[in-house]
Write a protein that holds these residues in place. Structure first.
Motif, PDB file in Angstrom:
ATOM      1  N   SER A 342       0.834  -1.208   0.000  1.00  0.00           N
ATOM      2  CA  SER A 342       0.000   0.000   0.000  1.00  0.00           C
ATOM      3  C   SER A 342       0.867   1.256   0.000  1.00  0.00           C
ATOM      4  CB  SER A 342      -0.909  -0.027   1.228  1.00  0.00           C
ATOM      5  OG  SER A 342      -1.436   1.248   1.493  1.00  0.00           O
ATOM      6  N   ALA A 343       1.857   1.272   0.888  1.00  0.00           N
ATOM      7  CA  ALA A 343       2.719   2.446   0.999  1.00  0.00           C
ATOM      8  C   ALA A 343       3.483   2.679  -0.304  1.00  0.00           C
ATOM      9  CB  ALA A 343       3.680   2.277   2.167  1.00  0.00           C
ATOM     10  N   ALA A 344       3.987   1.590  -0.904  1.00  0.00           N
ATOM     11  CA  ALA A 344       4.740   1.719  -2.150  1.00  0.00           C
ATOM     12  C   ALA A 344       3.825   2.202  -3.275  1.00  0.00           C
ATOM     13  CB  ALA A 344       5.381   0.374  -2.511  1.00  0.00           C
ATOM     14  N   ALA A 345       2.596   1.669  -3.316  1.00  0.00           N
ATOM     15  CA  ALA A 345       1.659   2.057  -4.373  1.00  0.00           C
ATOM     16  C   ALA A 345       1.293   3.532  -4.252  1.00  0.00           C
ATOM     17  CB  ALA A 345       0.402   1.192  -4.295  1.00  0.00           C
ATOM     18  N   VAL A 346       1.096   4.001  -3.029  1.00  0.00           N
ATOM     19  CA  VAL A 346       0.750   5.410  -2.816  1.00  0.00           C
ATOM     20  C   VAL A 346       1.909   6.299  -3.253  1.00  0.00           C
ATOM     21  CG1 VAL A 346       0.334   7.133  -1.013  1.00  0.00           C
ATOM     22  CG2 VAL A 346      -0.954   4.989  -1.015  1.00  0.00           C
ATOM     23  N   ARG A 347       3.139   5.868  -2.955  1.00  0.00           N
ATOM     24  CA  ARG A 347       4.298   6.654  -3.357  1.00  0.00           C
ATOM     25  C   ARG A 347       4.404   6.722  -4.877  1.00  0.00           C
ATOM     26  NH1 ARG A 347       9.492   8.501  -2.181  1.00  0.00           N
ATOM     27  NH2 ARG A 347      10.992   7.916  -3.793  1.00  0.00           N
ATOM     28  N   VAL A 348       4.223   5.574  -5.529  1.00  0.00           N
ATOM     29  CA  VAL A 348       4.323   5.535  -6.985  1.00  0.00           C
ATOM     30  C   VAL A 348       3.259   6.447  -7.606  1.00  0.00           C
ATOM     31  CG1 VAL A 348       4.006   4.058  -9.011  1.00  0.00           C
ATOM     32  CG2 VAL A 348       5.388   3.260  -7.085  1.00  0.00           C
ATOM     33  N   ALA A 349       2.042   6.391  -7.054  1.00  0.00           N
ATOM     34  CA  ALA A 349       0.955   7.212  -7.588  1.00  0.00           C
ATOM     35  C   ALA A 349       1.259   8.698  -7.424  1.00  0.00           C
ATOM     36  CB  ALA A 349      -0.351   6.860  -6.892  1.00  0.00           C
TER      37      ALA A 349
ATOM     38  N   ALA B 126      -9.081   2.444   0.875  1.00  0.00           N
ATOM     39  CA  ALA B 126      -9.988   2.385  -0.268  1.00  0.00           C
ATOM     40  C   ALA B 126      -9.936   3.698  -1.045  1.00  0.00           C
ATOM     41  CB  ALA B 126     -11.407   2.086   0.204  1.00  0.00           C
ATOM     42  N   ALA B 127      -9.869   4.815  -0.323  1.00  0.00           N
ATOM     43  CA  ALA B 127      -9.812   6.122  -0.985  1.00  0.00           C
ATOM     44  C   ALA B 127      -8.507   6.288  -1.740  1.00  0.00           C
ATOM     45  CB  ALA B 127      -9.983   7.229   0.046  1.00  0.00           C
ATOM     46  N   ALA B 128      -7.408   5.749  -1.158  1.00  0.00           N
ATOM     47  CA  ALA B 128      -6.096   5.875  -1.806  1.00  0.00           C
ATOM     48  C   ALA B 128      -6.092   5.188  -3.166  1.00  0.00           C
ATOM     49  CB  ALA B 128      -5.010   5.293  -0.909  1.00  0.00           C
ATOM     50  N   PRO B 162      -8.541  11.345   3.011  1.00  0.00           N
ATOM     51  CA  PRO B 162      -8.682  12.146   1.784  1.00  0.00           C
ATOM     52  C   PRO B 162     -10.083  12.738   1.656  1.00  0.00           C
ATOM     53  CG  PRO B 162      -7.817   9.952   1.296  1.00  0.00           C
ATOM     54  CD  PRO B 162      -8.267   9.947   2.706  1.00  0.00           C
ATOM     55  N   ALA B 163     -10.168  13.776   0.801  1.00  0.00           N
ATOM     56  CA  ALA B 163     -11.428  14.519   0.677  1.00  0.00           C
ATOM     57  C   ALA B 163     -12.544  13.688   0.073  1.00  0.00           C
ATOM     58  CB  ALA B 163     -11.192  15.772  -0.156  1.00  0.00           C
ATOM     59  N   HIS B 409     -10.006  -4.028  -4.213  1.00  0.00           N
ATOM     60  CA  HIS B 409      -9.753  -3.317  -5.466  1.00  0.00           C
ATOM     61  C   HIS B 409      -9.712  -4.291  -6.637  1.00  0.00           C
ATOM     62  CE1 HIS B 409      -8.380   0.042  -7.874  1.00  0.00           C
ATOM     63  NE2 HIS B 409      -7.392  -0.703  -8.335  1.00  0.00           N
ATOM     64  N   GLN B 410      -9.058  -5.418  -6.416  1.00  0.00           N
ATOM     65  CA  GLN B 410      -8.957  -6.413  -7.482  1.00  0.00           C
ATOM     66  C   GLN B 410     -10.338  -6.983  -7.825  1.00  0.00           C
ATOM     67  OE1 GLN B 410      -7.230 -10.200  -6.620  1.00  0.00           O
ATOM     68  NE2 GLN B 410      -6.257 -10.322  -8.622  1.00  0.00           N
ATOM     69  N   ALA B 411     -11.148  -7.242  -6.788  1.00  0.00           N
ATOM     70  CA  ALA B 411     -12.465  -7.825  -7.042  1.00  0.00           C
ATOM     71  C   ALA B 411     -13.331  -6.886  -7.869  1.00  0.00           C
ATOM     72  CB  ALA B 411     -13.148  -8.161  -5.715  1.00  0.00           C
ATOM     73  N   LEU B 412     -13.194  -5.570  -7.618  1.00  0.00           N
ATOM     74  CA  LEU B 412     -14.084  -4.623  -8.304  1.00  0.00           C
ATOM     75  C   LEU B 412     -13.538  -4.138  -9.641  1.00  0.00           C
ATOM     76  CD1 LEU B 412     -15.445  -2.406  -5.393  1.00  0.00           C
ATOM     77  CD2 LEU B 412     -16.328  -4.540  -6.317  1.00  0.00           C
TER      78      LEU B 412
END
Lengths: 357, 618
Positions: A342-349, B126-128, B162-163, B409-412
């Motif tokens: 999760s942390a890595a994905a957020v950084r990449v994004a 989920a928001a991320a 997040p907003a 996320h993968q399922a959806l």
């Protein structure tokens, strides 16, 4: 000669359950990753573990390696190199430049990735260190006789023996088996002041497997305290106390006797006594990863007081997953890898967004 | 009769398959019914020749996906497997089976119902990933921490939210139906109108309760760890104030709970003239830092007393504690001025959970199953995390939320999975599928069965149980199953045998053995199943009818099935059918279930060997 060049959003070091789980979770999030494993094949320590089911699944998680390997092989976002070692790493604008060197060996099999063939320079935005924990070498506890007294094995050796069927009706059939817990953990004399979390779980489960394979055998469990190990554990413990002999004492030494290893121990308030066994298993604890200091130097990764890797206070873009960050079971390592992913994905994004405005 | 125009074997692992073999297999299928126009083997759609791709346009194509299990093994076997594959598609086309139905786009929105660290972590994750999130909390604000949470960590996470997280304060989930991609959720603030969500996280905030301690203590002396203020404690100038901290004296407590008790003991021991006794049956030091804390306690003068579970005696109306000390060999008594009790985190299970949503018992929804670690439940798209699930407070809950969110996320958003097809004109509305599906995919709406868009894992439990052959996940209906089994058995030499292998256990073991060059008996047909749940008695009987002398079903160990009870279902079917075999003149052990883990290759090889030996003797 110039190195081959490779760009990848996330580089994962280590192809055990934590590294594979991080790769699979990143792919689930739609982020591509390159995973490197220094050994010729994937799987890490989990590939030596036996299934500990008796009448039902014991929830040890050993089978989940197969599940992860199959998932990783099917996900196009994952690239895997075996026999690949990170030899140099430099921070750059958006992440890291890592030099990889091919190692001897490397096999091609279903889902096993492919061996790295040439020196490669890899540019990545995030690095996940999933190098696993180091198992305590029982030779460091000389009085337990490992390597010296016949019939004394480490728990890792027992895992392999059970996997290969070397123990049971068709192989070695010990009548008396002893497990000695906390070998290399909860031990001030070694400076290893942590509980390794997983040993009570694996030892009692393997004891139960031995009792199933050899119903006439007697299994003794030398321990200080029985640690918790999941939701159903407390319900199973009373049953296990019937199946095995629980002795609350830490043995002083293991010596060679006439018929097999002799364990010297003292119950609280009693004189020391010697008892003979056919097989003594040393439940070795998990410690910081082997080569943690080299990795620490390579990526400047931070370490906690005990020497385990931590992402806290380390350089940007370096994350840690699994037992490299502290003793963890297979299932816990797999879930723990979710946060690193999760942390890595957020950084990449966020880096991608910054680059493209 | 439908005509199969083109067959495409889209299978990684078949790339080294000799095209001549496939042609031969296809030829056999052609001879059988003349259904096949051509067969193409390729590793992926992209690598298919342009001419082939062009021919595919607008043609009815049977998509065929063998799992990656094919690889290695002797040629004859690969031929047999290719033939199985070919005939499966041929059978599907020939027998007018259910066409794949592609679900409407799953809803992308996510509902997080709960409060505290777990709920915030789920909403954040989920928001991320770009999902619209509704966070429904029973409290006024989202930074309300659960009793078992670290308030600082909660407010930090609340500030980072997040907003795009839509906050619904003072709102509770009162009812939930549906499954992944299409949940209907009733929120107390929305009246009678349900909202649609793709996925739901259930993470009510935790409470702390005292358990696992001896009964009969004087309530006036007792206080829970969380209600302790060490400042209240100080001993007299000329003596000691005794405090007992009970941390699992009736039954051992989890390590996070033991750590909190040790912290309380340490804080008390640092007060002037306070003597602390920490009593427990097991020192649970497995939480991070637990062992050091244990040593710190003892260095600070805390008396650590291991007293076997239930061995602590309570006297004097609950004001005195007594135990036999093994070290001193005598009985010790303690009359403490206060008794501090360890607590464990728990959360109340919402009442609606047992009534409305599930049809299934809690233990089937949230089993202690390693394949459903990380917040997953048997219902795809529904995640239960935190205290309600029994996850330890702290970072483990953050890991759990992250791991669950990736699966969500993968399922959806992942590859659109064809959902089970239902033939309304065959369906008797008996609701067998609704009861059987472990993932909650089929549900009954007005007058027909409707399937959730993203919940199916193709385990095939519905197809195995449906008495009318009205429902099946794509490619797992009876016609294609039967046809391929018949083909495999027709090709196999005597003695014929079938190994039905679950994709999570039996099949990986088959693959590993094949990769090691294991020689399978020539008469063995290896038939991959997504799950042992697909095993039906009809299928077992068909195998015997087609000349199989022995049938082995390799599924997961009890408690390890991804579809929860798929292995139990197969076992029950084999057990009940085995009772009838003698009447048919067949050996009573002709059908066998082998509980297996993916790494138990030795066990599989020896079971197949034993089966072959028995079959050979007859």
């Amino acid at each position: 000669m110039t190195n081959a060049q490779l760009d990848t959003p996330v580089l994962i070091l280590g192809g055990g359950v934590a590294g594979l789980a991080a790769a699979v979770d990143l792919a689930r999030r739609g982020v591509a990753a390159t995973l490197i494993e220094r050994e010729p094949r994937l799987g890490g320590r989990a590939s030596q573990f036996c299934c500990k089911a008796t009448e039902a699944c014991a929830r040890c998680g050993a089978c989940r390696l197969g599940e992860l390997l199959a998932q990783a092989a099917q996900l196009p976002q994952i690239t895997i190199y075996t026999a690949a070692l990170a030899v140099a790493a430099q921070p750059q604008n958006d992440g890291w430049q890592v030099d990889l060197a091919p190692q001897p060996g490397g096999e091609i099999g279903p889902g096993a990735g492919r061996p790295l063939r040439e020196r490669t320079t890899l540019n990545t935005q995030a690095v996940i260190l999933a190098v696993g924990g180091g198992a305590f070498n029982p030779a460091g506890k000389t009085r337990f006789g490992h390597g010296r007294v016949q019939g004394v094995f480490s728990a890792l050796e027992l895992e392999a023996m059970l996997s290969q069927g070397a123990l049971g009706p068709d192989g070695l059939a010990p009548a008396k088996v002893a497990f000695i817990q906390c070998v290399g953990s909860r031990d001030a004399s070694l400076g290893r002041l942590w509980c390794s979390r997983v040993c009570c779980g694996y030892a009692l489960r393997m004891g139960r497997v031995i009792r199933k394979l050899l119903p006439d055998s007697e299994v003794t469990f030398f321990h200080m305290d029985v640690q918790d190990y999941g939701r159903a554990w407390e319900d199973e413990l009373p049953l296990m106390r019937h199946q095995m002999r629980f002795v609350r004492a830490m043995p002083g030494e293991v010596t060679a006797g006439d018929g097999g290893p002799q364990v010297t121990y003292a119950l609280a308030g009693e004189q020391a006594q010697k008892e003979g066994f056919d097989l003594v298993v040393l439940s070795v604890g998990l410690g910081p990863p082997n080569g943690a200091s080299a990795l620490g130097e390579l990526f400047g990764a931070a370490k906690d007081d005990d020497g385990f890797l931590t992402a806290d206070g380390g350089p940007a873009g370096v994350f840690v997953a699994g037992a490299a960050a502290g003793p963890r079971s297979l299932n816990e390592s797999i879930v723990h890898a979710g946060l690193a992913a999760s942390a890595a994905a957020v950084r990449v994004a966020s880096l991608t967004e910054a680059r493209h405005g | 009769m439908a005509k199969l125009s083109l067959l495409w074997v889209d299978t990684p692992g078949l790339e080294d398959l000799d095209p001549a073999l496939v042609a031969k297999a296809a030829g056999m299928a052609l001879d059988q019914g003349g259904l096949l126009e051509a067969a193409v083997v390729t590793t992926s759609q992209e690598q298919a020749p342009a001419a082939v791709r062009q021919r595919l346009m607008g043609l009815p194509v049977a998509w065929l996906e063998l799992a990656a299990e094919v690889g290695g093994g002797p040629e004859a076997h690969r031929l047999a497997r290719a033939a199985v594959a070919v005939s499966r598609a041929a059978g599907r086309a020939a027998k007018g089976t259910l066409p794949p139905v592609y679900a409407p786009q799953p809803a992308q929105s996510v509902l997080v119902a709960g409060a505290g660290y777990s709920a915030l972590a789920a909403a954040w994750e989920a928001a991320a990933m770009g999902h619209p999130v509704t966070l429904a909390t029973p409290f006024d604000s989202v930074d309300q921490a659960g009793a078992d949470d670290d308030p600082e960590a909660v407010s930090l996470l609340a500030a980072q939210l997040p907003a795009q997280v839509d906050l619904a304060p003072n709102s509770e989930l009162t009812r939930l139906t549906g499954a992944a991609g299409g949940f209907n959720a009733w929120l107390s603030t929305n009246g009678d109108a349900p909202q649609t969500y793709g996925a739901v996280f259930l993470a009510p905030s935790g409470e702390l309760v005292v358990g696992c301690e001896v009964d009969g203590l004087d309530p006036a002396l007792c206080r829970p760890v969380s209600g302790l203020n060490p400042e209240d404690f100080a001993g007299p100038e000329d003596g000691w104030l005794h405090v007992a901290v009970l941390a699992g004296t009736a039954e051992a407590v989890p390590s996070y709970s033991f750590s909190a008790a040790m912290q309380a003991a340490l804080a008390l021991a640092e007060r002037p003239k306070v003597q602390v006794s920490l009593l427990f049956s097991e020192a649970r030091v497995a939480a991070p830092g637990g062992e050091k804390l244990f040593r710190d306690c003892r260095e600070a003068g805390v008396l650590a007393v291991r007293v076997g579970p239930g061995k602590l005696e309570v006297r004097q109306g609950g004001r005195e504690l007594a135990w036999a000390d093994p070290l001193l060999g005598e009985e010790l008594e303690l009359a403490p001025a206060a008794i501090v009790l360890a607590e464990q985190a728990t959360a109340a299970r919402p009442a609606w959970l047992d009534n409305d949503l599930l049809v299934k018992p809690w233990d089937e929804l949230v089993p202690d199953n390693p394949r459903l670690a990380g917040g997953r439940t048997s219902r795809t798209g529904l995640f239960i995390t935190g205290a309600l699930r029994g996850t330890s407070p702290g970072e483990a809950r953050r890991d759990e939320a992250a791991s669950a969110a990736a699966a969500m996320h993968q399922a959806l958003t992942g590859k659109v999975v064809p959902m089970p097809a239902v033939r309304d004109n065959f369906c008797a509305s008996c609701l067998t599928c609704v009861r059987t599906c472990p993932h909650g995919v089929p549900r009954y709406t007005v007058d027909h069965i409707q399937c959730a868009p993203a919940g199916c894992v193709a385990c095939g439990a519905c197809a195995a149980e449906c008495p009318a052959e009205a429902i099946a996940p794509p490619s797992w209906g009876n016609p294609e199953m039967f046809s391929s089994l018949e083909w495999g058995l027709a090709l196999a030499p005597e003695p014929k045998m079938v190994l039905f292998a679950c994709a999570a256990s039996g099949m990986p073991a088959v693959t590993s053995l094949s990769a090691q060059g294991h020689q399978w008996p020539a008469g063995l047909v290896i038939y991959p199943l997504v799950c042992a749940a697909r095993m039906s008695q009809l299928l077992l009987l068909r195998a015997l009818e087609m000349g199989a002398q022995r049938v082995l079903v390799a599924g997961c160990h009890p408690g390890n099935c991804r579809s929860i009870t798929g292995n139990h279902k197969a076992m029950a079917k084999i057990a009940s059918l085995s009772g009838e075999l003698a009447a048919l003149g067949l050996p009573t052990d002709a059908l066998e279930f082998l509980p297996l883990a993916s790494n138990q290759t030795r066990e599989l090889a020896s079971a197949v060997r034993a089966m072959a030996q028995k079959a050979g003797e007859e």
